[in-house]
Structure formats: C-alpha cells, structure tokens
Scaffold this motif. Structure first.
Motif, PDB file in Angstrom:
ATOM      1  N   LYS A 389     162.321 -45.942  50.190  1.00  0.00           N
ATOM      2  CA  LYS A 389     161.868 -46.033  51.579  1.00  0.00           C
ATOM      3  C   LYS A 389     160.379 -46.354  51.711  1.00  0.00           C
ATOM      4  CE  LYS A 389     165.337 -42.647  53.052  1.00  0.00           C
ATOM      5  NZ  LYS A 389     165.566 -41.296  53.648  1.00  0.00           N
ATOM      6  N   LEU A 390     159.651 -46.356  50.616  1.00  0.00           N
ATOM      7  CA  LEU A 390     158.205 -46.534  50.668  1.00  0.00           C
ATOM      8  C   LEU A 390     157.814 -47.929  51.154  1.00  0.00           C
ATOM      9  CD1 LEU A 390     155.333 -45.431  49.919  1.00  0.00           C
ATOM     10  CD2 LEU A 390     155.674 -46.555  47.692  1.00  0.00           C
ATOM     11  N   THR A 391     156.939 -47.983  52.164  1.00  0.00           N
ATOM     12  CA  THR A 391     156.269 -49.222  52.559  1.00  0.00           C
ATOM     13  C   THR A 391     154.801 -48.914  52.822  1.00  0.00           C
ATOM     14  OG1 THR A 391     156.733 -48.950  54.929  1.00  0.00           O
ATOM     15  CG2 THR A 391     158.349 -50.206  53.624  1.00  0.00           C
ATOM     16  N   ALA A 392     153.976 -49.912  52.654  1.00  0.00           N
ATOM     17  CA  ALA A 392     152.534 -49.714  52.856  1.00  0.00           C
ATOM     18  C   ALA A 392     151.873 -51.042  53.165  1.00  0.00           C
ATOM     19  CB  ALA A 392     151.886 -49.080  51.625  1.00  0.00           C
ATOM     20  N   THR A 393     150.689 -50.970  53.718  1.00  0.00           N
ATOM     21  CA  THR A 393     149.912 -52.165  54.045  1.00  0.00           C
ATOM     22  C   THR A 393     148.969 -52.507  52.891  1.00  0.00           C
ATOM     23  OG1 THR A 393     148.019 -51.009  55.006  1.00  0.00           O
ATOM     24  CG2 THR A 393     149.914 -51.405  56.451  1.00  0.00           C
ATOM     25  N   PRO A 394     148.529 -53.759  52.796  1.00  0.00           N
ATOM     26  CA  PRO A 394     147.502 -54.106  51.808  1.00  0.00           C
ATOM     27  C   PRO A 394     146.229 -53.272  51.967  1.00  0.00           C
ATOM     28  CG  PRO A 394     148.579 -56.100  52.552  1.00  0.00           C
ATOM     29  CD  PRO A 394     149.109 -54.986  53.404  1.00  0.00           C
ATOM     30  N   VAL A 395     145.903 -52.882  53.187  1.00  0.00           N
ATOM     31  CA  VAL A 395     144.718 -52.031  53.398  1.00  0.00           C
ATOM     32  C   VAL A 395     144.933 -50.657  52.785  1.00  0.00           C
ATOM     33  CG1 VAL A 395     143.279 -50.907  55.145  1.00  0.00           C
ATOM     34  CG2 VAL A 395     144.001 -53.281  55.463  1.00  0.00           C
ATOM     35  N   GLN A 396     146.127 -50.087  52.916  1.00  0.00           N
ATOM     36  CA  GLN A 396     146.409 -48.789  52.309  1.00  0.00           C
ATOM     37  C   GLN A 396     146.351 -48.863  50.786  1.00  0.00           C
ATOM     38  OE1 GLN A 396     150.169 -48.268  54.388  1.00  0.00           O
ATOM     39  NE2 GLN A 396     149.395 -46.455  55.450  1.00  0.00           N
ATOM     40  N   VAL A 397     146.871 -49.937  50.219  1.00  0.00           N
ATOM     41  CA  VAL A 397     146.814 -50.109  48.764  1.00  0.00           C
ATOM     42  C   VAL A 397     145.360 -50.228  48.313  1.00  0.00           C
ATOM     43  CG1 VAL A 397     147.452 -51.624  46.847  1.00  0.00           C
ATOM     44  CG2 VAL A 397     149.119 -51.105  48.640  1.00  0.00           C
ATOM     45  N   ALA A 398     144.528 -50.913  49.108  1.00  0.00           N
ATOM     46  CA  ALA A 398     143.104 -51.011  48.775  1.00  0.00           C
ATOM     47  C   ALA A 398     142.444 -49.642  48.790  1.00  0.00           C
ATOM     48  CB  ALA A 398     142.406 -51.951  49.760  1.00  0.00           C
ATOM     49  N   ALA A 399     142.826 -48.786  49.735  1.00  0.00           N
ATOM     50  CA  ALA A 399     142.250 -47.439  49.803  1.00  0.00           C
ATOM     51  C   ALA A 399     142.637 -46.624  48.565  1.00  0.00           C
ATOM     52  CB  ALA A 399     142.713 -46.737  51.069  1.00  0.00           C
ATOM     53  N   MET A 400     143.888 -46.758  48.090  1.00  0.00           N
ATOM     54  CA  MET A 400     144.310 -46.074  46.869  1.00  0.00           C
ATOM     55  C   MET A 400     143.460 -46.527  45.683  1.00  0.00           C
ATOM     56  SD  MET A 400     147.996 -46.282  44.866  1.00  0.00           S
ATOM     57  CE  MET A 400     147.831 -48.051  44.598  1.00  0.00           C
ATOM     58  N   LEU A 401     143.265 -47.825  45.544  1.00  0.00           N
ATOM     59  CA  LEU A 401     142.481 -48.349  44.427  1.00  0.00           C
ATOM     60  C   LEU A 401     141.023 -47.936  44.522  1.00  0.00           C
ATOM     61  CD1 LEU A 401     144.147 -51.846  44.388  1.00  0.00           C
ATOM     62  CD2 LEU A 401     144.094 -50.285  42.433  1.00  0.00           C
ATOM     63  N   ALA A 402     140.499 -47.814  45.754  1.00  0.00           N
ATOM     64  CA  ALA A 402     139.109 -47.398  45.923  1.00  0.00           C
ATOM     65  C   ALA A 402     138.893 -45.994  45.369  1.00  0.00           C
ATOM     66  CB  ALA A 402     138.717 -47.460  47.395  1.00  0.00           C
ATOM     67  N   ALA A 403     139.866 -45.110  45.561  1.00  0.00           N
ATOM     68  CA  ALA A 403     139.724 -43.745  45.043  1.00  0.00           C
ATOM     69  C   ALA A 403     139.626 -43.731  43.524  1.00  0.00           C
ATOM     70  CB  ALA A 403     140.896 -42.890  45.513  1.00  0.00           C
ATOM     71  N   VAL A 404     140.320 -44.648  42.869  1.00  0.00           N
ATOM     72  CA  VAL A 404     140.214 -44.764  41.415  1.00  0.00           C
ATOM     73  C   VAL A 404     138.866 -45.348  41.031  1.00  0.00           C
ATOM     74  CG1 VAL A 404     141.154 -45.900  39.361  1.00  0.00           C
ATOM     75  CG2 VAL A 404     142.703 -45.007  41.135  1.00  0.00           C
ATOM     76  N   ALA A 405     138.464 -46.414  41.729  1.00  0.00           N
ATOM     77  CA  ALA A 405     137.262 -47.156  41.351  1.00  0.00           C
ATOM     78  C   ALA A 405     135.972 -46.392  41.623  1.00  0.00           C
ATOM     79  CB  ALA A 405     137.237 -48.496  42.081  1.00  0.00           C
ATOM     80  N   ASN A 406     135.968 -45.523  42.652  1.00  0.00           N
ATOM     81  CA  ASN A 406     134.720 -44.843  43.010  1.00  0.00           C
ATOM     82  C   ASN A 406     134.580 -43.450  42.417  1.00  0.00           C
ATOM     83  OD1 ASN A 406     136.082 -42.934  44.660  1.00  0.00           O
ATOM     84  ND2 ASN A 406     135.836 -44.186  46.494  1.00  0.00           N
ATOM     85  N   ALA A 443     140.165 -39.942  37.761  1.00  0.00           N
ATOM     86  CA  ALA A 443     139.808 -41.290  38.220  1.00  0.00           C
ATOM     87  C   ALA A 443     139.362 -42.166  37.054  1.00  0.00           C
ATOM     88  CB  ALA A 443     138.712 -41.208  39.279  1.00  0.00           C
ATOM     89  N   GLU A 444     138.596 -41.600  36.141  1.00  0.00           N
ATOM     90  CA  GLU A 444     138.115 -42.379  34.995  1.00  0.00           C
ATOM     91  C   GLU A 444     139.266 -42.763  34.073  1.00  0.00           C
ATOM     92  OE1 GLU A 444     135.833 -44.354  32.164  1.00  0.00           O
ATOM     93  OE2 GLU A 444     135.560 -43.931  34.305  1.00  0.00           O
TER      94      GLU A 444
END
Length: 543
Positions: A389-406, A443-444
C-alpha cells in the motif's frame, strides 16, 4: 356691466395677462439657460479625460539570488493619437497586414493602443514598455503557475501569493485630454507610473540549477526531479515532465500525458528505495542484522512467496551486499525482525504518510502509509521492500535521503525563502529547527551503504566522476497493466558529494521499469552538471 362698458377693468385684465405671459417667458428662459449650462458642463467634462488601459502588472517572483523568474522580458505598446504624422510613421514601420488591421480604428480619430515588435517614434506616438510576465520557455512552470485573462493567479505561487503580487503591481493607464468627440487635443498623454515591480516573493530555487534539471529531465518522458539541500531542506530545483507552456494553457489541458500534473508533488508506488528506511529502523532499534543470509530467490511466509528480482537467488550476503544488489528476501527478513511498529514509526519520522506545504500554492500529497492495525505479517513483508500500500512523493523520498546525508536530522522541504521589498534585500522566512530522527552512527552507516550501491552495486550508472555519490535504485510494481504488461515506476535517489553530501537528488520516471537505467543516468548528468556549475575551473581528480 361688462368690460365693453368698463374700459378700466379691461385694461387691468390685459395687464394681468401680459404679466403672466412675461413670467412664463422668464421661467422658460431660466430653464433654457440651466439646460445650456448643464450641456456646457458635460461638454467640459467630456473634454477632460479619455482613458486607455495598457495592461496589468504584478509583483516579481525571484530565485534565491534575487534574480527574477518572471517579468524578465518586455513588450511594446504604442499609444497613438492618430494625427497625419502618426499615421505616416505607422504606415512606414508596421507590417502592412497589421497596419491594415488597425487602420479602421485610427480613422475614428480617437487615441488607440497598438502592440508593436519595436518602438516607433513620431508625433502623436507614445512608446510604452510593459514587463512580459512569462518568457517563451518559462522556467519552473509547475511551481510558478500562471494567471488568467484578468491577471489573477490561478495556481502555484501566482495563486498562493495573489494578494501580495497584486498589491505590488497594478494597472498601467494612459490618459489623453480630448474634446467632446473624444479626439485628442494634441497635448502629450499622461502614463501612470509602473507599480513597485522590485517587490516580490523569493523562492529557494536557483535559476541556473533549475535550468540544468529541466534540461536533463526531459529524457524521462514522464517523471520528476527534486534537487534539495541536505542540511536545510531548501529545494534548489524541481521539475515535472512533460512541462507546459504557461502562455498556452488551453493547449496543455488537451494534451496527452497530463502536462499540468506536478509529478514531483504527486504520490507514486515507491519500491526498493524504501529499503533505506527499513535499514534505519532496524539499526535504531538494535535489531540483529543478518550477516549470512541466504537468498534463494524468494522469501516464504506462510503460503505466500515474496520473490527477489534475481529469481535464481543471490546466495549468502550481509546488509551491505543486500543493499548493493537490492535483495528483496533479505529486507523481508530484516522487516520481520524489526516489526511493523518500529518500521512505521521510522517511516513517519522520515515524513512518509504526511503531506506538506512547500510554499503557498504548492503542496505535496500525503502518500499512503499503512496504519499499524492493518499491517499484517504479509503487509509488513511487502512494505519491507517498498511495495504493497505504500506510496510517496519524490519530495518525501528526498526528505528521507536528507536525513541520511545530513547526519540523522529530518528537514522540512521548502520552496519559500522569504520576501523582498526593494529587489535587493531578503526578508528571510523563519525555518523550523531540524529534528533528530536517527543517530549520527546510523546515518553514517547508511551513507556508506549507499555509496557502495553506486560504486559496487545496481546504481553504478549514477557514479559522479567529479565528487562521487551515493544512492539507491528502485523499480516499483503498480498492479496496473497496459497492453497486458504491468506498469513499473523507476526511481533513483541519492546524494553528492559522496564524502560530505551537500545535495540530495531524486529522479522519478513514470513507467520507467528500471531505476538503475535512465533515472540513474539522469542523476549522474545532473549531479555532475551541478558540481561543475558550482566549481568552475580545472577539476582536481586526485592522484
């Protein structure tokens, strides 16, 4: 005794009649002069002003460096008092077809407005330069939006900040002094001052980076790209394809592939990029990570089998190898060990299941995150590799990746930098403080895993030759079929530079099938172009 026998009485009656007649004449003369005075007053009023509306202008929309995204060009109008000299100048300078079209208007003798490709000088001609709201190849149409025939915002920033943009703009009027027949008296017309076009809304977009993203995103056919600062959540570029011409909205309404849809803020099936969230939830909850998991090409749960894209199986692998190869059975096992509650909690912290406002007029869909009470073991198995059932926007995926990157903090994606009232200084919008959602250690570890995906795994086409990158591929099944074949969406999301990430970049291709192909290639081209744009000059490749 009658008046015939009384001359004195007859004279008195005659005098009375004459007096009444004179009084009546006086009343009639008074009415006549009053009427004449009103006619003179109306004639004088008619001689005072004749007004032409040249156009409507609005406040400006800027990028983050206060460079205008609208009002960049100009269009020319000619305010013409049709004197013989003006008619001659127009006949000599306008295209013949246009002159013949406006000639009947000029014959009326009244002032008129005529559009022109160039300024034309001459007696009786006043040149007016108006800002051109949109360019022929307008940047960021899905963000900026457009106005209607009345000059009011319909969607996007234009609609979200309608009150401010209208207040900072206004109508451009031309006033002539004319006679009773509305013919100009020969005096130069008065033109209203342009509105305060320096005031405007400032976006987080970078005009140069937006142009790069739009250029490279075109190959997606249908899809979206989001480029965001990892530390702040400021969106530096965002594109949806196909785009549309804001000057031809009616054509876009009839076009195939829904060009008016902003695919960057719409929700889609996610796929394996969600494995980042699964790994984060496991590590944050001290789940034992399988070190020698044997992938046989499927994971059996009860009577159901969850297949790997590698049907023959990957053999024995650990978390790093499972991430590099995007092994579904490994992550189903990891999801079962982690549990639905912990996984859904991490997903919510990363922003899944919640919409947002990037700026007034630009909002993101919430997407779908299954509630805990409906997450059975089977649903959890699907969720563990981004399906179900999971759906998400490209903006939400970017927010997930930001948490890893920062380093482990959630950020609030935004398009609004603030306001400017003089076109030179920014009144910055207050940003919310980042919230830690995972440890720096987690995150690292994830950052290193995603770098290995690009350097050793399925994301090799995304490798940035200048600064390195990390990321994850995804191919999301939709359960929808076209001509007997299932539609599969393709993703690649990651960050760059690899060592100290500055940006996260998400590339989504609707119906693209494989994230490691076109989306990964687009990621590489954009990330390299952005790096070169911000680091001009010779590139140091190291030893």
């Amino acid at each position: 005794m009658g008046m015939k026998n009384n001359p004195a009485l007859a004279r008195r009656v005659l005098y009375v009649h004459m007096a009444l007649l004179l009084a009546l004449c006086g009343v009639l003369l008074r009415i006549f002069f009053i009427g004449q005075g009103e006619e003179y007053r109306q004639t004088a009023a008619a001689q005072s002003r004749y007004t032409l509306l040249a156009g409507t202008v609005r406040g400006t929309i800027y990028d983050s460096s206060l460079r205008p995204l609208v009002n960049q060009g100009t269009k020319i109008l000619l305010a013409v008092d049709p004197t013989p000299a003006a008619m001659t100048a127009l006949r000599q300078n306008l295209p013949l077809e246009q002159f013949e079209e406006v000639y009947p208007l000029l014959q009326s003798g009244r002032p008129v407005l005529i559009p022109s490709e160039k300024a034309i000088e001459g007696e009786g001609i006043t040149v007016i330069s108006l800002p051109l709201r949109y360019s022929a190849h307008q940047l960021a149409p899905h963000i900026i939006g457009y106005t209607n025939g009345e000059g009011r915002g319909v969607c996007g920033i234009e609609a979200g900040y309608e009150e401010q943009l209208s207040r900072w703009g206004g109508e451009i009027m031309v006033w002539y002094t004319v006679n009773a027949w509305r013919q100009a008296t020969g005096a130069a017309p008065e033109v209203s001052d342009l509105a305060n076009l320096t005031a405007g809304v400032v976006l987080t977009l970078d005009r140069d980076l937006q142009a790069i993203v739009e250029r490279e995103a075109a190959v997606l056919g249908r899809g979206a790209v989001v480029l965001m600062e990892a530390e702040t959540g400021k969106i530096r570029a965002m594109a949806s394809v196909p785009d549309y011409d804001v000057n031809q909205v009616a054509a876009a309404l009839q076009a195939q592939d829904s060009p008016l849809l902003n695919r960057a803020t719409a929700a889609w099936n996610v796929g394996s990029i969600f494995k980042i969230c699964v790994a984060a939830a496991a590590m944050e909850n001290n789940v034992e990570l399988p070190q020698e998991y044997c992938c046989e090409g499927y994971y059996r749960l009860g009577d159901h089998a969850y297949f790997c894209h590698e049907r023959s199986g990957h053999g024995t692998l650990d978390l790093q190898q499972a991430m590099e190869l995007s092994c579904n059975p490994y992550f189903v096992e990891l999801g079962q060990r982690t549990g639905a509650e912990a996984l859904l909690r991490m997903a919510q912290r990363m922003g899944f299941g919640s919409g947002g406002t990037l700026a007034e007029g630009v909002t993101t869909a919430s997407g779908t995150l299954p509630p805990l009470q409906e997450t059975t073991a089977g649903e959890l198995a699907n969720l563990s590799f981004g399906q179900g059932k999971l759906t998400a926007t490209p903006v939400q995926v970017a927010a997930m990746l930001a948490a890893v990157a920062n380093g482990g903090n959630s950020v609030q994606p935004t398009l609004l930098a603030g306001m400017t009232y003089d076109g030179k200084t920014l009144q910055e919008e207050t940003a919310g403080a980042p919230i830690r959602i995972m440890s720096t250690e987690t995150a690292e570890t994830l950052r290193q895993l995603l770098v290995s995906v690009v350097e050793e795994g399925t994301g090799y086409r995304a490798a940035n030759c200048y600064c390195g990158a990390g990321g994850k591929t995804a191919s999301a099944q939709t359960g929808q079929y076209q001509e007997g074949e299932e539609i599969v969406h393709a993703w690649f999301g990651g960050f760059f530079p690899a060592g100290e990430p500055k940006y996260v970049l998400v590339v989504f291709q609707e119906g693209g099938r494989a994230g490691g192909q076109v989306p990964a290639t687009v990621f590489r081209k954009i990330s390299e172009a952005v790096y070169c744009a911000e680091n001009p000059g010779p590139i140091d490749y190291g030893d």
